[in-house]
Scaffold this active site. Structure first.
Site, PDB file in Angstrom:
ATOM      1  N   TYR A 193      -3.352  -0.636   9.952  1.00 27.71           N
ATOM      2  CA  TYR A 193      -3.204  -0.970   8.525  1.00 27.71           C
ATOM      3  C   TYR A 193      -1.815  -0.570   8.044  1.00 27.71           C
ATOM      4  O   TYR A 193      -1.130  -1.314   7.346  1.00 27.71           O
ATOM      5  CB  TYR A 193      -4.292  -0.228   7.748  1.00 27.71           C
ATOM      6  CG  TYR A 193      -4.413  -0.547   6.284  1.00 27.71           C
ATOM      7  CD1 TYR A 193      -3.624   0.111   5.339  1.00 27.71           C
ATOM      8  CD2 TYR A 193      -5.335  -1.484   5.825  1.00 27.71           C
ATOM      9  CE1 TYR A 193      -3.751  -0.160   3.987  1.00 27.71           C
ATOM     10  CE2 TYR A 193      -5.470  -1.757   4.475  1.00 27.71           C
ATOM     11  CZ  TYR A 193      -4.679  -1.082   3.565  1.00 27.71           C
ATOM     12  OH  TYR A 193      -4.815  -1.348   2.221  1.00 27.71           O
ATOM     13  N   SER A 200       0.862  -1.194   0.000  1.00 25.47           N
ATOM     14  CA  SER A 200       0.000   0.000   0.000  1.00 25.47           C
ATOM     15  C   SER A 200       0.889   1.232   0.000  1.00 25.47           C
ATOM     16  O   SER A 200       2.077   1.130   0.352  1.00 25.47           O
ATOM     17  CB  SER A 200      -0.864  -0.026   1.273  1.00 25.47           C
ATOM     18  OG  SER A 200      -1.376   1.269   1.583  1.00 25.47           O
TER      19      SER A 200
HETATM   20  C1  GCO Z   1      -7.060   4.620   3.731  1.00 24.35           C
HETATM   21  C2  GCO Z   1      -7.167   3.686   2.552  1.00 24.35           C
HETATM   22  C3  GCO Z   1      -5.772   3.289   2.065  1.00 24.35           C
HETATM   23  C4  GCO Z   1      -5.891   2.651   0.704  1.00 24.35           C
HETATM   24  C5  GCO Z   1      -4.576   2.177   0.123  1.00 24.35           C
HETATM   25  C6  GCO Z   1      -3.661   3.319  -0.169  1.00 24.35           C
HETATM   26  O1  GCO Z   1      -7.915   4.543   4.638  1.00 24.35           O
HETATM   27  O2  GCO Z   1      -6.120   5.441   3.714  1.00 24.35           O
HETATM   28  O3  GCO Z   1      -7.941   2.562   2.857  1.00 24.35           O
HETATM   29  O4  GCO Z   1      -5.215   2.442   3.012  1.00 24.35           O
HETATM   30  O5  GCO Z   1      -6.752   1.548   0.765  1.00 24.35           O
HETATM   31  O6  GCO Z   1      -3.963   1.255   0.965  1.00 24.35           O
HETATM   32  O7  GCO Z   1      -2.483   2.810  -0.786  1.00 24.35           O
END
Ligand code: GCO
Length: 255
Positions: A159, A146
């Site tokens: 994440y 990501s």
């Molecule tokens: C967020 C998004 C990101 C995208 C992606 C960006 O909440 O910022 O979900 O995480 O999904 O990963 O590269």
């Protein structure tokens, strides 16, 4: 089909592929000749996805399992062993998002995100790699990173930590498995029009930020990721290892 991009005779397992981006990866690899093994956590949704690909003339099967559940993963790989299913390509796509300031974040929510993205990628890849090494077949791992593998934004700490970990896990997989003709690489999507991002897409301020933050001045489309997946699954990438290919409209390249 140029032989460097031909997946005929190969079987690909794509986690989190009963819908969305995972389904698109599965359909793309199938269009390049691969038999595909789908994965989801809901039987009905998975079965519908399998039937859709089958109706399009592709060879598709699937298994219900949670990528964070070691027992389920070990069991599914044993089922595939018994069914004579050998996995040549793994796309570790399964993922969830949890947006909340860290000071409000509960451990269970932190843990679940890390378990799905980082631990899930490890567990599925470990089982697949054991078999690739044993049968000396080589193989391909395509992990999903990501922009947050490189840069952070507020409210997505689990994440971001997970995706940073997946980048380094990809390199670890290369360090240990490249000697067995296994390539482990990753795709780093930018902001893509997906179900997971629906809340962001519908937020005018966020939508404006995304469009102003990349030189292409728009969100990416699911289908714009598929070519990179086919490339990283194919012989064309046999001497590429431990790399993340960012499909981000130039986001990371430009201040
Ligand atoms: C967020 C998004 C990101 C995208 C992606 C960006 O909440 O910022 O979900 O995480 O999904 O990963 O590269």
């Amino acid at each position: 089909m140029h032989k460097l991009f031909d997946l005929s005779g190969k079987t690909a397992l794509i986690t989190g592929s009963s819908r969305g981006l995972g389904f698109a990866y599965a359909q793309g690899l199938a269009s390049a000749g691969a038999s595909v093994v789908l994965n989801g956590t809901h039987h009905e949704t998975l079965q519908t996805a399998i039937e859709t690909l089958t109706s399009q003339g592709y060879h598709a099967t699937g298994y219900v399992f949670d990528v964070a559940n070691e027992t389920q993963i070990i069991d599914v790989f044993k089922q595939m062993d018994q069914a004579g299913v050998t996995i040549d390509i793994v796309v570790n796509n399964a993922g969830i998002q949890h947006r909340q300031p860290m000071v409000e974040l509960e451990l269970k929510d932190w843990q679940r995100v890390l378990d799905v993205h980082l631990t899930g990628t490890f567990l599925v890849s470990r089982e697949a790699a054991k078999r690739m090494i044993k049968r000396q077949s080589g193989g391909k791992f395509i992990n999903i990173c990501s922009l947050t593998s490189e840069q952070a934004r507020p409210t997505v700490a689990p994440y971001t930590a997970a995706k940073g970990g997946v980048k380094m896990l990809t390199k670890s997989m290369s360090a240990e498995w490249a000697q067995y003709h296994i390539q482990a690489n990753a795709i780093g999507p930018g902001y893509i029009l997906t179900d997971m991002n629906e809340a962001l897409i519908n937020d005018h301020a966020f939508d404006t930020w995304v469009k102003n933050s990349n030189p292409t001045k728009r969100w990416g489309k699911t289908e714009e990721l598929i070519g990179t997946a086919i490339f990283l699954a194919a012989p064309a990438s046999d001497y590429i290892n431990g790399q993340v290919i960012y499909v981000d409209g130039g986001w990371l390249a430009v201040l």
